[in-house]
Design a protein around this motif. Structure first.
Motif, PDB file in Angstrom:
ATOM      1  N   ASP A 106      -8.841  13.498  -5.989  1.00 35.14           N
ATOM      2  CA  ASP A 106      -7.483  14.005  -6.171  1.00 35.14           C
ATOM      3  C   ASP A 106      -6.480  12.882  -6.406  1.00 35.14           C
ATOM      4  OD1 ASP A 106      -8.075  16.866  -5.508  1.00 35.14           O
ATOM      5  OD2 ASP A 106      -8.674  15.955  -3.613  1.00 35.14           O
ATOM      6  N   ALA A 107      -6.797  11.688  -5.951  1.00 39.11           N
ATOM      7  CA  ALA A 107      -5.899  10.542  -6.112  1.00 39.11           C
ATOM      8  C   ALA A 107      -6.734   9.277  -6.166  1.00 39.11           C
ATOM      9  CB  ALA A 107      -4.902  10.471  -4.961  1.00 39.11           C
ATOM     10  N   TRP A 108      -6.243   8.303  -6.928  1.00 42.04           N
ATOM     11  CA  TRP A 108      -6.939   7.028  -7.080  1.00 42.04           C
ATOM     12  C   TRP A 108      -6.037   5.878  -6.665  1.00 42.04           C
ATOM     13  CZ3 TRP A 108     -11.861   5.661  -8.145  1.00 42.04           C
ATOM     14  CH2 TRP A 108     -12.720   6.653  -8.671  1.00 42.04           C
ATOM     15  N   TYR A 109      -6.646   4.906  -5.957  1.00 37.75           N
ATOM     16  CA  TYR A 109      -6.033   3.607  -5.719  1.00 37.75           C
ATOM     17  C   TYR A 109      -6.776   2.616  -6.623  1.00 37.75           C
ATOM     18  CZ  TYR A 109      -4.443   5.383  -1.069  1.00 37.75           C
ATOM     19  OH  TYR A 109      -3.876   6.088  -0.024  1.00 37.75           O
ATOM     20  N   LEU A 110      -6.127   2.170  -7.670  1.00 38.58           N
ATOM     21  CA  LEU A 110      -6.739   1.188  -8.577  1.00 38.58           C
ATOM     22  C   LEU A 110      -6.297  -0.192  -8.117  1.00 38.58           C
ATOM     23  CD1 LEU A 110      -6.222   3.053 -11.986  1.00 38.58           C
ATOM     24  CD2 LEU A 110      -8.100   3.261 -10.323  1.00 38.58           C
ATOM     25  N   ASP A 111      -7.169  -0.867  -7.354  1.00 39.58           N
ATOM     26  CA  ASP A 111      -6.759  -2.060  -6.626  1.00 39.58           C
ATOM     27  C   ASP A 111      -7.769  -3.201  -6.731  1.00 39.58           C
ATOM     28  OD1 ASP A 111      -4.881  -3.426  -5.052  1.00 39.58           O
ATOM     29  OD2 ASP A 111      -5.964  -2.970  -3.211  1.00 39.58           O
ATOM     30  N   GLY A 112      -8.378  -3.348  -7.912  1.00 46.20           N
ATOM     31  CA  GLY A 112      -9.238  -4.504  -8.120  1.00 46.20           C
ATOM     32  C   GLY A 112      -8.414  -5.786  -8.185  1.00 46.20           C
ATOM     33  N   PHE A 113      -9.078  -6.920  -8.195  1.00 46.09           N
ATOM     34  CA  PHE A 113      -8.364  -8.181  -8.360  1.00 46.09           C
ATOM     35  C   PHE A 113      -7.638  -8.175  -9.700  1.00 46.09           C
ATOM     36  CE2 PHE A 113     -11.586  -9.689  -5.225  1.00 46.09           C
ATOM     37  CZ  PHE A 113     -10.690 -10.161  -4.273  1.00 46.09           C
ATOM     38  N   ALA A 114      -6.697  -9.088  -9.866  1.00 47.55           N
ATOM     39  CA  ALA A 114      -5.817  -9.114 -11.038  1.00 47.55           C
ATOM     40  C   ALA A 114      -6.615  -8.954 -12.331  1.00 47.55           C
ATOM     41  CB  ALA A 114      -5.032 -10.418 -11.069  1.00 47.55           C
ATOM     42  N   CYS A 123       0.829  -1.202   0.000  1.00 44.69           N
ATOM     43  CA  CYS A 123       0.000   0.000   0.000  1.00 44.69           C
ATOM     44  C   CYS A 123       0.866   1.255   0.000  1.00 44.69           C
ATOM     45  CB  CYS A 123      -0.937  -0.014   1.206  1.00 44.69           C
ATOM     46  SG  CYS A 123      -1.874   1.514   1.430  1.00 44.69           S
ATOM     47  N   ASN A 124       1.891   1.250   0.826  1.00 43.91           N
ATOM     48  CA  ASN A 124       2.776   2.408   0.897  1.00 43.91           C
ATOM     49  C   ASN A 124       3.483   2.674  -0.420  1.00 43.91           C
ATOM     50  OD1 ASN A 124       3.156   3.786   3.685  1.00 43.91           O
ATOM     51  ND2 ASN A 124       2.860   1.635   4.177  1.00 43.91           N
ATOM     52  N   HIS A 125       3.947   1.622  -1.056  1.00 49.75           N
ATOM     53  CA  HIS A 125       4.702   1.788  -2.305  1.00 49.75           C
ATOM     54  C   HIS A 125       3.793   2.142  -3.471  1.00 49.75           C
ATOM     55  CE1 HIS A 125       7.982   1.004  -5.177  1.00 49.75           C
ATOM     56  NE2 HIS A 125       7.063   0.418  -5.923  1.00 49.75           N
ATOM     57  N   GLY A 172     -10.053  -3.569   3.607  1.00 47.93           N
ATOM     58  CA  GLY A 172      -9.885  -2.254   4.214  1.00 47.93           C
ATOM     59  C   GLY A 172      -8.444  -1.933   4.563  1.00 47.93           C
ATOM     60  N   LEU A 173      -7.511  -2.764   4.101  1.00 51.43           N
ATOM     61  CA  LEU A 173      -6.099  -2.549   4.432  1.00 51.43           C
ATOM     62  C   LEU A 173      -5.598  -1.205   3.927  1.00 51.43           C
ATOM     63  CD1 LEU A 173      -3.283  -3.386   5.395  1.00 51.43           C
ATOM     64  CD2 LEU A 173      -3.041  -4.728   3.287  1.00 51.43           C
ATOM     65  N   ASN A 174      -5.885  -0.874   2.678  1.00 54.01           N
ATOM     66  CA  ASN A 174      -5.409   0.398   2.134  1.00 54.01           C
ATOM     67  C   ASN A 174      -5.971   1.582   2.916  1.00 54.01           C
ATOM     68  OD1 ASN A 174      -3.983  -0.898   0.080  1.00 54.01           O
ATOM     69  ND2 ASN A 174      -5.694  -0.776  -1.351  1.00 54.01           N
ATOM     70  N   PHE A 175      -7.252   1.480   3.269  1.00 54.98           N
ATOM     71  CA  PHE A 175      -7.848   2.572   4.041  1.00 54.98           C
ATOM     72  C   PHE A 175      -7.176   2.706   5.404  1.00 54.98           C
ATOM     73  CE2 PHE A 175     -10.798   3.816   7.402  1.00 54.98           C
ATOM     74  CZ  PHE A 175     -10.942   5.150   7.064  1.00 54.98           C
ATOM     75  N   CYS A 176      -6.981   1.597   6.090  1.00 58.13           N
ATOM     76  CA  CYS A 176      -6.412   1.669   7.443  1.00 58.13           C
ATOM     77  C   CYS A 176      -4.977   2.194   7.428  1.00 58.13           C
ATOM     78  CB  CYS A 176      -6.482   0.302   8.108  1.00 58.13           C
ATOM     79  SG  CYS A 176      -8.144  -0.142   8.669  1.00 58.13           S
ATOM     80  N   GLU A 177      -4.180   1.774   6.459  1.00 56.80           N
ATOM     81  CA  GLU A 177      -2.817   2.291   6.384  1.00 56.80           C
ATOM     82  C   GLU A 177      -2.820   3.769   6.007  1.00 56.80           C
ATOM     83  OE1 GLU A 177       1.346   2.683   6.357  1.00 56.80           O
ATOM     84  OE2 GLU A 177      -0.061   1.384   7.425  1.00 56.80           O
ATOM     85  N   ILE A 227     -12.810  -8.818   8.098  1.00 55.20           N
ATOM     86  CA  ILE A 227     -11.933  -7.651   8.074  1.00 55.20           C
ATOM     87  C   ILE A 227     -11.013  -7.668   9.289  1.00 55.20           C
ATOM     88  CG2 ILE A 227     -11.891  -5.133   8.277  1.00 55.20           C
ATOM     89  CD1 ILE A 227     -14.465  -5.075   6.596  1.00 55.20           C
ATOM     90  N   ASP A 228     -11.588  -7.943  10.440  1.00 53.31           N
ATOM     91  CA  ASP A 228     -10.810  -7.991  11.680  1.00 53.31           C
ATOM     92  C   ASP A 228      -9.727  -9.059  11.600  1.00 53.31           C
ATOM     93  OD1 ASP A 228     -10.437  -7.055  14.399  1.00 53.31           O
ATOM     94  OD2 ASP A 228     -11.222  -8.984  15.049  1.00 53.31           O
ATOM     95  N   ARG A 229     -10.076 -10.230  11.126  1.00 49.48           N
ATOM     96  CA  ARG A 229      -9.111 -11.325  11.018  1.00 49.48           C
ATOM     97  C   ARG A 229      -7.985 -10.978  10.056  1.00 49.48           C
ATOM     98  NH1 ARG A 229     -10.549 -17.672   9.495  1.00 49.48           N
ATOM     99  NH2 ARG A 229      -8.394 -18.376   9.214  1.00 49.48           N
ATOM    100  N   ALA A 230      -8.341 -10.437   8.893  1.00 50.75           N
ATOM    101  CA  ALA A 230      -7.325 -10.116   7.887  1.00 50.75           C
ATOM    102  C   ALA A 230      -6.359  -9.047   8.372  1.00 50.75           C
ATOM    103  CB  ALA A 230      -8.001  -9.667   6.591  1.00 50.75           C
ATOM    104  N   LEU A 231      -6.878  -8.014   9.038  1.00 42.68           N
ATOM    105  CA  LEU A 231      -6.036  -6.891   9.447  1.00 42.68           C
ATOM    106  C   LEU A 231      -5.268  -7.158  10.729  1.00 42.68           C
ATOM    107  CD1 LEU A 231      -8.353  -3.850   8.597  1.00 42.68           C
ATOM    108  CD2 LEU A 231      -6.533  -4.879   7.209  1.00 42.68           C
ATOM    109  N   SER A 232      -5.627  -8.212  11.439  1.00 41.21           N
ATOM    110  CA  SER A 232      -4.911  -8.548  12.675  1.00 41.21           C
ATOM    111  C   SER A 232      -3.460  -8.928  12.417  1.00 41.21           C
ATOM    112  CB  SER A 232      -5.634  -9.694  13.397  1.00 41.21           C
ATOM    113  OG  SER A 232      -6.895  -9.272  13.865  1.00 41.21           O
TER     114      SER A 232
END
Length: 245
Positions: A170-178, A47-49, A77-82, A112-117
């Protein structure tokens, strides 16, 4: 997003129209799209990169004012949380962030909770998201985390929802499945609509460098650059909508 090369376990649950499974190391995996929800190397670092750095967010936030991020694919929700974690650390006092995501098949709060833990660094943001996430997501989720931060998730078809929206980003995260697994999320029509809902000078980042995605973004009007990809991905795409004349 990772390739589907791990055998999933028997712990699977129905989420909307897709089946969620959990691979080794507790990696969430979509059986419907045959893809992981984030990089097996490190989804938070990805997400950071791919999104925060490629969109130059830490620099742009310093200007203050209102800032709008659009995302295709909310997933865990990983991108949002970071993004929220960094936003809270860097935001000027009067600045405001609206993070809007388009996710046809929203996960349950427990998933969501399990994945982000997996990331203790996101514990505060994970708890804030999970505690506010509805038990039965409707067509539109709106959550105010504090006076400076709002999350909106459209739980319906991305093209239809974005077409009907008056929002500009102002910015887009294009992060659909492959793209090979979920081509509709990268279609020419959707990329054109993304362009139409991008502010002049607005930017995007995406982990993929697929040729048809690059061509669709260019045909829509974006200037597109190939950049170094995350982890074992050789390239990714980032770009910008030209300034208004």
């Amino acid at each position: 997003m990772g390739d589907a090369d791990h055998k999933h376990d028997a712990d699977a649950s129905k989420t909307g129209a897709e089946t969620l499974a959990w691979h080794e190391n507790d990696m969430p995996f979509s059986n419907a799209f045959q893809d992981h929800f984030y990089s097996k190397a490190d989804g938070r670092a990805e997400c950071n990169h791919v999104f925060i750095a490629a969109n130059r967010l830490t620099e742009r936030w310093q200007a203050g004012g209102n800032f709008a991020i659009g995302e295709l694919g909310f997933g865990t929700g990983l991108n949002f949380c970071e993004t929220l974690r960094q936003w809270k650390r860097l935001r000027p006092a009067a600045a405001r962030l609206c993070f809007t995501s388009f996710e046809r098949y929203p996960l349950k709060s427990a998933a969501i909770d399990r994945a982000l833990s997996h990331w203790p660094e996101l514990a505060e943001e994970r708890r804030a998201l999970v505690s506010r996430w509805p038990d039965e997501p409707s067509d539109r989720i709106e959550i105010d985390f504090d006076p400076q931060t709002r999350l909106v998730v459209h739980c319906s078809d991305a093209l239809a929802s974005l077409t009907a929206s008056a929002e500009r980003f102002d910015a887009w995260y294009l992060d659909g499945f492959a793209p090979s697994r979920n081509p509709d999320m990268w279609s020419a029509a959707l990329m054109q609509t993304v362009f139409g809902h991008t502010t002049p000078g607005g930017t995007f980042g995406t982990y993929t460098a697929a040729g048809f995605v690059r061509r669709n973004l260019q045909a829509a009007g974006f200037s597109v650059t190939r950049a170094r990809g995350f982890a074992n991905k050789r390239e990714m795409l980032c770009g910008r909508r030209p300034d208004a004349p």
